[in-house]
Design a protein around this motif. Structure first.
Motif, PDB file in Angstrom:
ATOM      1  N   LYS A   1       3.411   2.957  17.200  1.00  0.00           N
ATOM      2  CA  LYS A   1       4.122   1.723  17.555  1.00  0.00           C
ATOM      3  C   LYS A   1       4.399   0.805  16.376  1.00  0.00           C
ATOM      4  CE  LYS A   1       3.873   2.760  21.975  1.00  0.00           C
ATOM      5  NZ  LYS A   1       4.267   4.119  22.171  1.00  0.00           N
ATOM      6  N   GLU A   2       4.252   1.283  15.159  1.00  0.00           N
ATOM      7  CA  GLU A   2       4.587   0.522  13.957  1.00  0.00           C
ATOM      8  C   GLU A   2       5.859   1.077  13.346  1.00  0.00           C
ATOM      9  OE1 GLU A   2       3.383  -2.128  11.932  1.00  0.00           O
ATOM     10  OE2 GLU A   2       2.260  -2.557  13.741  1.00  0.00           O
ATOM     11  N   ASP A   3       6.640   0.227  12.722  1.00  0.00           N
ATOM     12  CA  ASP A   3       7.793   0.676  11.949  1.00  0.00           C
ATOM     13  C   ASP A   3       7.277   1.065  10.575  1.00  0.00           C
ATOM     14  OD1 ASP A   3       9.552   0.160  14.040  1.00  0.00           O
ATOM     15  OD2 ASP A   3       9.908  -1.894  13.382  1.00  0.00           O
ATOM     16  N   ILE A   4       7.294   2.366  10.273  1.00  0.00           N
ATOM     17  CA  ILE A   4       6.683   2.878   9.045  1.00  0.00           C
ATOM     18  C   ILE A   4       7.603   3.887   8.372  1.00  0.00           C
ATOM     19  CG2 ILE A   4       4.273   2.503   9.702  1.00  0.00           C
ATOM     20  CD1 ILE A   4       4.194   5.396  10.656  1.00  0.00           C
ATOM     21  N   ILE A   5       7.333   4.102   7.091  1.00  0.00           N
ATOM     22  CA  ILE A   5       8.019   5.143   6.321  1.00  0.00           C
ATOM     23  C   ILE A   5       6.961   5.907   5.524  1.00  0.00           C
ATOM     24  CG2 ILE A   5      10.252   3.974   6.188  1.00  0.00           C
ATOM     25  CD1 ILE A   5       9.534   2.998   3.410  1.00  0.00           C
ATOM     26  N   PRO A   6       7.256   7.161   5.143  1.00  0.00           N
ATOM     27  CA  PRO A   6       6.301   7.912   4.316  1.00  0.00           C
ATOM     28  C   PRO A   6       6.117   7.241   2.955  1.00  0.00           C
ATOM     29  CG  PRO A   6       7.952   9.383   5.260  1.00  0.00           C
ATOM     30  CD  PRO A   6       8.421   7.976   5.512  1.00  0.00           C
ATOM     31  N   ALA A   7       4.890   7.300   2.462  1.00  0.00           N
ATOM     32  CA  ALA A   7       4.557   6.779   1.135  1.00  0.00           C
ATOM     33  C   ALA A   7       3.690   7.827   0.441  1.00  0.00           C
ATOM     34  CB  ALA A   7       3.813   5.455   1.244  1.00  0.00           C
ATOM     35  N   VAL A   8       4.171   8.312  -0.691  1.00  0.00           N
ATOM     36  CA  VAL A   8       3.483   9.357  -1.440  1.00  0.00           C
ATOM     37  C   VAL A   8       2.819   8.720  -2.656  1.00  0.00           C
ATOM     38  CG1 VAL A   8       3.789  11.488  -2.773  1.00  0.00           C
ATOM     39  CG2 VAL A   8       5.164  11.085  -0.722  1.00  0.00           C
ATOM     40  N   ALA A   9       1.531   9.009  -2.865  1.00  0.00           N
ATOM     41  CA  ALA A   9       0.832   8.550  -4.068  1.00  0.00           C
ATOM     42  C   ALA A   9       0.775   9.715  -5.052  1.00  0.00           C
ATOM     43  CB  ALA A   9      -0.572   8.071  -3.732  1.00  0.00           C
ATOM     44  N   GLN A  10       1.319   9.489  -6.239  1.00  0.00           N
ATOM     45  CA  GLN A  10       1.395  10.508  -7.285  1.00  0.00           C
ATOM     46  C   GLN A  10       0.698   9.981  -8.535  1.00  0.00           C
ATOM     47  OE1 GLN A  10       5.210  10.908  -9.252  1.00  0.00           O
ATOM     48  NE2 GLN A  10       4.986  13.128  -9.317  1.00  0.00           N
ATOM     49  N   ASP A  11      -0.145  10.809  -9.134  1.00  0.00           N
ATOM     50  CA  ASP A  11      -0.805  10.438 -10.387  1.00  0.00           C
ATOM     51  C   ASP A  11       0.273  10.250 -11.453  1.00  0.00           C
ATOM     52  OD1 ASP A  11      -2.081  10.763 -13.024  1.00  0.00           O
ATOM     53  OD2 ASP A  11      -3.885  11.230 -11.873  1.00  0.00           O
ATOM     54  N   ALA A  12       0.348   9.063 -12.024  1.00  0.00           N
ATOM     55  CA  ALA A  12       1.393   8.739 -13.003  1.00  0.00           C
ATOM     56  C   ALA A  12       1.251   9.544 -14.283  1.00  0.00           C
ATOM     57  CB  ALA A  12       1.372   7.243 -13.318  1.00  0.00           C
ATOM     58  N   ASP A  13       0.037   9.987 -14.613  1.00  0.00           N
ATOM     59  CA  ASP A  13      -0.179  10.746 -15.845  1.00  0.00           C
ATOM     60  C   ASP A  13       0.053  12.241 -15.669  1.00  0.00           C
ATOM     61  OD1 ASP A  13      -0.826   8.448 -17.328  1.00  0.00           O
ATOM     62  OD2 ASP A  13      -2.935   8.576 -16.718  1.00  0.00           O
ATOM     63  N   THR A  14      -0.424  12.804 -14.555  1.00  0.00           N
ATOM     64  CA  THR A  14      -0.358  14.256 -14.375  1.00  0.00           C
ATOM     65  C   THR A  14       0.803  14.714 -13.497  1.00  0.00           C
ATOM     66  OG1 THR A  14      -1.755  14.315 -12.401  1.00  0.00           O
ATOM     67  CG2 THR A  14      -2.875  14.377 -14.559  1.00  0.00           C
ATOM     68  N   GLY A  15       1.328  13.820 -12.676  1.00  0.00           N
ATOM     69  CA  GLY A  15       2.378  14.193 -11.736  1.00  0.00           C
ATOM     70  C   GLY A  15       1.834  14.789 -10.440  1.00  0.00           C
TER      71      GLY A  15
END
Length: 136
Positions: free
Chosen positions: A26-40
């Motif tokens: 019941k929430e308005d949501i979108i996918p959020a991906v966490a990526q290591d900025a150093d390793t990818g």
């Protein structure tokens, strides 16, 4: 299957109903991906609503909306394994987020290795066959 068998087992048991469950939160949501900025390396895939995104930008820590608990989830608030924001990117259709992060704890996944240390990310198994997984 219980959560331990799902998280630690080698039998493949994909939850193809996940997006139906997410829609039911019941929430308005979108996918959020966490990526290591150093390793990818992709560490976590979660969901964000407006509050999660605002909190991410204000606190400079990856924040998601927990669809199972139906509440704000600042990654690392209880474990100490924070994901510091380097930058937040929006895709071309403005329907998903990429959090480029620097892990500030011992891991990003809530599961642990056999020695008790947190895993670096949630993608710690490889698909061996259609029914079997193996640990990296």
């Amino acid at each position: 299957m219980n959560h331990h068998e799902i998280e630690e087992g080698i039998r493949l048991e994909l939850d193809f109903t996940k997006l139906k469950k997410v829609a039911d939160c019941k929430e308005d949501i979108i996918p959020a991906v966490a990526q290591d900025a150093d390793t990818g390396e992709v560490l976590i895939v979660g969901y964000a609503n407006e509050l999660a995104l605002k909190t991410t930008l204000q606190e400079n820590m990856a924040t998601f909306w927990s669809t199972s608990r139906n509440e704000l989830w600042i990654k690392g608030k209880t474990s100490g394994d924070y994901l510091e924001i380097v930058e937040v990117c929006v895709n071309c259709e403005q329907n998903s987020l990429l959090y480029r992060v620097k892990p500030k704890g011992r891991g990003a996944c809530h599961t642990k290795k056999e020695d008790g240390t947190p895993r670096a990310g949630c993608y710690y198994r490889k698909l061996k066959s259609f029914t079997e997984l193996e640990f990296k």
